[in-house]
Design an enzyme around this catalytic site. Structure first.
Site, PDB file in Angstrom:
ATOM      1  N   CYS A  99      11.330   1.734   3.601  1.00  0.00           N
ATOM      2  CA  CYS A  99      10.241   2.663   3.883  1.00  0.00           C
ATOM      3  C   CYS A  99       9.547   2.246   5.175  1.00  0.00           C
ATOM      4  CB  CYS A  99       9.258   2.649   2.712  1.00  0.00           C
ATOM      5  SG  CYS A  99       7.682   3.452   3.050  1.00  0.00           S
ATOM      6  N   GLU A 100       9.353   3.185   6.078  1.00  0.00           N
ATOM      7  CA  GLU A 100       8.755   2.842   7.361  1.00  0.00           C
ATOM      8  C   GLU A 100       7.257   2.554   7.269  1.00  0.00           C
ATOM      9  OE1 GLU A 100       7.703   7.151   9.383  1.00  0.00           O
ATOM     10  OE2 GLU A 100       9.686   6.318   9.728  1.00  0.00           O
ATOM     11  N   HIS A 101       6.626   2.922   6.165  1.00  0.00           N
ATOM     12  CA  HIS A 101       5.179   2.720   6.042  1.00  0.00           C
ATOM     13  C   HIS A 101       4.818   1.289   5.662  1.00  0.00           C
ATOM     14  CE1 HIS A 101       5.180   7.265   5.068  1.00  0.00           C
ATOM     15  NE2 HIS A 101       5.024   7.075   6.363  1.00  0.00           N
ATOM     16  N   HIS A 102       5.620   0.675   4.770  1.00  0.00           N
ATOM     17  CA  HIS A 102       5.324  -0.685   4.319  1.00  0.00           C
ATOM     18  C   HIS A 102       6.503  -1.636   4.505  1.00  0.00           C
ATOM     19  CE1 HIS A 102       2.669   1.992   1.883  1.00  0.00           C
ATOM     20  NE2 HIS A 102       1.780   1.115   2.260  1.00  0.00           N
ATOM     21  N   GLN A 140      12.074   9.188   2.767  1.00  0.00           N
ATOM     22  CA  GLN A 140      13.168   9.853   2.057  1.00  0.00           C
ATOM     23  C   GLN A 140      13.344  11.292   2.499  1.00  0.00           C
ATOM     24  OE1 GLN A 140      13.198   9.236  -2.215  1.00  0.00           O
ATOM     25  NE2 GLN A 140      14.371  11.094  -2.577  1.00  0.00           N
ATOM     26  N   HIS A 168      11.023   3.848  -5.181  1.00  0.00           N
ATOM     27  CA  HIS A 168      10.350   3.271  -4.018  1.00  0.00           C
ATOM     28  C   HIS A 168       9.530   2.053  -4.435  1.00  0.00           C
ATOM     29  CE1 HIS A 168      10.959   6.686  -1.066  1.00  0.00           C
ATOM     30  NE2 HIS A 168      11.395   7.205  -2.204  1.00  0.00           N
ATOM     31  N   CYS A 170       7.361   0.574  -2.728  1.00  0.00           N
ATOM     32  CA  CYS A 170       5.964   0.678  -2.311  1.00  0.00           C
ATOM     33  C   CYS A 170       5.117   1.349  -3.393  1.00  0.00           C
ATOM     34  CB  CYS A 170       5.834   1.430  -0.996  1.00  0.00           C
ATOM     35  SG  CYS A 170       6.505   3.100  -1.009  1.00  0.00           S
TER      36      CYS A 170
END
Length: 210
Positions: A99-102, A140, A168, A170
């Site tokens: 995941c690019e956020h976390h 995703q 996920h 996260c």
């Protein structure tokens, strides 16, 4: 042959076998992880952590090696003219991404189908395409669309369908901490926008044929 901007690799069956990593990139990433360990309150000099920054750097290079690969070229390397116009389905393709956020993992399965329009592709290349896009920092929703668009544009198919089901970390390890939630995304083009064709695809990916 070494390329300073990418991984050292060799071609295997139209794909890439990763043997080693650019040492400049590994050193650069590892240096930051030494600082991160210190910021977390750890001692990077203790025995168990001595090689951790280097290991993490190499792991991240592997988990994001999709940036160095061209998914369209993989498909074009195994395209064949064929008079077949029925649905081709490859289901239960394992997916592992970050995941690019976390930068925490998400993982699950992808189900992909296309209807040929004069050309078919070697079946192993569809999972390769999924893997190339998954081995990048992702969400995703975008991953689902990128797989669809690559297959559609490269093959000129009558239609492409992609459904992904992922867990996920996260969501499971932090935040709402819901360990059993599954995220489903879908993307369709052409013939799969027809209710009958789309329903057949959904039936096939949920059926047990063996």
């Amino acid at each position: 042959m070494s390329n300073p901007s990418s991984l050292d690799h060799e071609e295997m069956d139209g794909y890439v076998k990763i043997d080693k990593y650019n040492p400049l990139h590994v050193d650069r990433i590892a240096t930051h992880y030494t600082d991160i360990l210190q910021a977390l309150g750890e001692d990077p000099a203790r025995e168990g952590l001595l090689k951790t920054p280097e290991r993490v750097a190499k792991a991240l290079k592997f988990l994001t090696h999709g940036y160095d690969l061209d998914p369209a070229a993989v498909l074009k390397g195994a395209m064949f003219e064929e008079d077949y116009s029925q649905m081709v389905v490859v289901k239960d393709i394992e997916v592992y991404s970050l995941c690019e956020h976390h930068m925490l993992p998400f993982f699950g399965k992808a189900h992909v189908a296309y209807i040929p329009n004069g050309h078919i592709v070697g079946l192993s290349k569809i999972p390769r395409v999924v893997d190339i896009f998954a081995r990048r920092l992702q969400v995703q929703e975008r991953l689902t669309n990128e797989i669809r668009d690559c297959i559609q544009e490269t093959l000129g198919a009558q239609g492409v369908a992609v459904v992904m089901e992922c867990k996920h970390m996260c969501m499971a390890m932090r935040g709402v901490q819901k360990q059993n939630s599954v995220t489903t995304t879908s993307a369709f083009t052409g013939a799969f926008q027809n209710d009958v064709t789309r329903s057949e695809f959904l039936r096939l990916i949920t059926a047990s044929l063996v």
